[in-house]
Design a protein around this motif. Structure first.
Motif, PDB file in Angstrom:
ATOM      1  N   ARG A  17       1.148  11.104  -8.703  1.00  8.80           N
ATOM      2  CA  ARG A  17       2.924  10.898  -8.783  1.00  8.80           C
ATOM      3  C   ARG A  17       3.742  11.144  -9.163  1.00  8.80           C
ATOM      4  O   ARG A  17       5.141  11.264  -8.810  1.00  8.80           O
ATOM      5  N   CYS A  18       3.351  12.089 -10.091  1.00  9.50           N
ATOM      6  CA  CYS A  18       4.532  12.775 -10.571  1.00  9.50           C
ATOM      7  C   CYS A  18       5.437  14.187  -9.707  1.00  9.50           C
ATOM      8  O   CYS A  18       5.691  14.200  -9.920  1.00  9.50           O
ATOM      9  N   VAL A  19       3.798  14.682  -8.629  1.00  8.44           N
ATOM     10  CA  VAL A  19       5.023  15.442  -7.878  1.00  8.44           C
ATOM     11  C   VAL A  19       5.479  14.919  -7.224  1.00  8.44           C
ATOM     12  O   VAL A  19       6.299  14.854  -6.410  1.00  8.44           O
ATOM     13  N   ASN A  20       5.236  13.718  -6.779  1.00 13.31           N
ATOM     14  CA  ASN A  20       6.396  12.573  -5.889  1.00 13.31           C
ATOM     15  C   ASN A  20       7.614  12.071  -6.494  1.00 13.31           C
ATOM     16  O   ASN A  20       8.544  12.268  -6.410  1.00 13.31           O
ATOM     17  N   PRO A  47       0.601  -1.301   0.154  1.00 15.78           N
ATOM     18  CA  PRO A  47      -0.403   0.126  -0.385  1.00 15.78           C
ATOM     19  C   PRO A  47       0.584   1.539  -0.105  1.00 15.78           C
ATOM     20  O   PRO A  47       0.517   2.612  -0.435  1.00 15.78           O
ATOM     21  N   THR A  48       1.798   1.453   0.550  1.00 15.81           N
ATOM     22  CA  THR A  48       2.989   2.554   0.768  1.00 15.81           C
ATOM     23  C   THR A  48       3.642   2.541  -0.321  1.00 15.81           C
ATOM     24  O   THR A  48       4.493   3.667  -0.503  1.00 15.81           O
ATOM     25  N   ALA A  69       0.065   4.655  -3.390  1.00 17.67           N
ATOM     26  CA  ALA A  69       0.173   6.216  -2.504  1.00 17.67           C
ATOM     27  C   ALA A  69      -0.153   7.389  -2.761  1.00 17.67           C
ATOM     28  O   ALA A  69      -0.941   8.183  -2.505  1.00 17.67           O
ATOM     29  N   ASN A  70      -0.197   7.217  -4.238  1.00 15.85           N
ATOM     30  CA  ASN A  70       0.000   7.595  -5.086  1.00 15.85           C
ATOM     31  C   ASN A  70      -1.015   7.385  -6.095  1.00 15.85           C
ATOM     32  O   ASN A  70      -0.470   7.525  -7.439  1.00 15.85           O
ATOM     33  N   PRO A  71      -2.003   7.564  -5.715  1.00 18.58           N
ATOM     34  CA  PRO A  71      -3.390   7.218  -6.646  1.00 18.58           C
ATOM     35  C   PRO A  71      -3.375   8.083  -8.365  1.00 18.58           C
ATOM     36  O   PRO A  71      -3.368   7.320  -9.878  1.00 18.58           O
ATOM     37  N   SER A  72      -3.554   9.308  -8.067  1.00 21.53           N
ATOM     38  CA  SER A  72      -3.583   9.746  -9.155  1.00 21.53           C
ATOM     39  C   SER A  72      -2.389  10.439  -9.676  1.00 21.53           C
ATOM     40  O   SER A  72      -0.909  10.542 -10.142  1.00 21.53           O
ATOM     41  N   LYS A  73      -2.642  10.399 -11.345  1.00 19.46           N
ATOM     42  CA  LYS A  73      -1.374  10.781 -12.222  1.00 19.46           C
ATOM     43  C   LYS A  73      -0.490  12.098 -11.767  1.00 19.46           C
ATOM     44  O   LYS A  73       0.554  11.787 -11.439  1.00 19.46           O
TER      45      LYS A  73
END
Length: 315
Positions: A225-228, A212-213, A218-222
């Motif tokens: 995810r890109c900010v991560n 889950p992490t 942990a970052n389900p939206s596009k």
């Protein structure tokens, strides 16, 4: 290990304390030992720093680098490559597991096949407890001598984790550094395969952990995810349509930069156009861990038997 190791393993990490020790044990317990392990800590706020310093004090192959701020996952991945000294390079993840012969078998494969620019092994997805949930049969035609066929296969076939194979470092440094738009890892590997074929070692030695992490979960939206991947992607200048457009443009730019003949370049552009029209197909581009899990009892392989250090190396 020599003063200049033959292989560099780059491990970027951020807040990875939950699984980091297991992954370090699996890497440091490899039967192939002529490598350096470059750990770049992205200003972790948990116990990652203490774990890394403890391991570095015990094993001279480790170079522990701690960044003063979180620069994002993509710049950190590029950072460990820039710090590498070996003629071969492999990215490693802080939460995955590795069969004890993975590095040896990949290095041997590259020595035996000078035309290949990457070697990887069979893989399976494991859960947070290390149980195999999804076995994976590699079906991509990345070993083809024809660049358009390799490119087409990477576009249309789901799955594959060639990003975590063992590369010839000089080939990595010929391509544009990895970017941080949606699925930038796919365009990055696609560009690499335009420079030469890949080899798959027919042994199950790589275990990708899904939990889950993990970043994708942990970052389900596009956008998230890109900010991560890069904090600079936050804000109104990077809306989702731009991230998707950059993804498509990433493939087109890779074709433009690659050392291809005019005929091969046209063929690759044709495959890209066909791929774009196929994106309405349900399930297109699914990742292997998104498939239905299987009963681990049906598998004949034991992760514990393959992975070094699963029991007691930290004692």
């Amino acid at each position: 290990m020599t003063d200049r190791p033959r292989l560099s393993v780059g491990l970027p990490v951020y807040n990875g304390e939950e699984y980091l020790s297991e992954s370090l044990d699996a890497l440091l317990g490899q039967t192939y030992e002529d490598f350096e392990l470059i750990i770049s800590d992205n200003a972790s706020a948990d116990g990652t720093q203490e774990i890394c310093r403890e391991y570095a004090a015990k094993d001279a192959r480790i170079r522990y680098l701690r960044l003063p701020r979180n620069i994002g996952a993509t710049p950190n991945h590029n950072h460990v490559l820039a710090e590498s000294r070996g003629e071969l390079f492999k990215w490693a993840s802080h939460d995955d597991l590795y069969g004890r012969d993975l590095l040896r078998r990949c290095v041997e494969a590259l020595d035996e096949r000078p035309d290949m620019i990457l070697a990887h092994t069979g893989q399976a997805v494991i859960d947070g407890d290390g149980r195999v949930t999804v076995p994976y049969e590699y079906t991509l035609a990345t070993d083809s001598p024809h660049a358009p066929e390799r490119f087409r296969s990477l576009l249309f076939e789901p799955g594959g984790d060639d990003f975590y194979g063992v590369f010839r470092t000089d080939r990595l440094r010929r391509v544009k550094p990895m970017d941080s738009y949606h699925h930038a890892d796919r365009t990055y590997v696609a560009e690499i395969t335009l420079h030469g074929p890949f080899h798959q070692v027919p042994e199950l030695l790589y275990f990708r952990r899904d939990h889950p992490t993990r970043a994708e979960r942990a970052n389900p939206s596009k956008r998230s995810r890109c900010v991560n991947l890069d904090p600079r992607r936050a804000g109104p200048l990077h809306p989702t349509p731009r991230l998707l457009a950059e993804y498509v443009w990433g493939f087109a730019s890779a074709i433009r930069r690659a050392p291809l003949s005019p005929a091969d370049r046209r063929a690759c552009y044709g495959h890209l156009a066909s791929w774009l029209t196929s994106r309405v197909r349900p399930g297109a581009g699914e990742r292997v861990e998104d498939r239905a899990p299987v009963d681990p009892a049906l598998l004949t392989v034991s992760v514990d038997a393959l992975v070094a250090g699963r029991e007691g190396r930290r004692a």
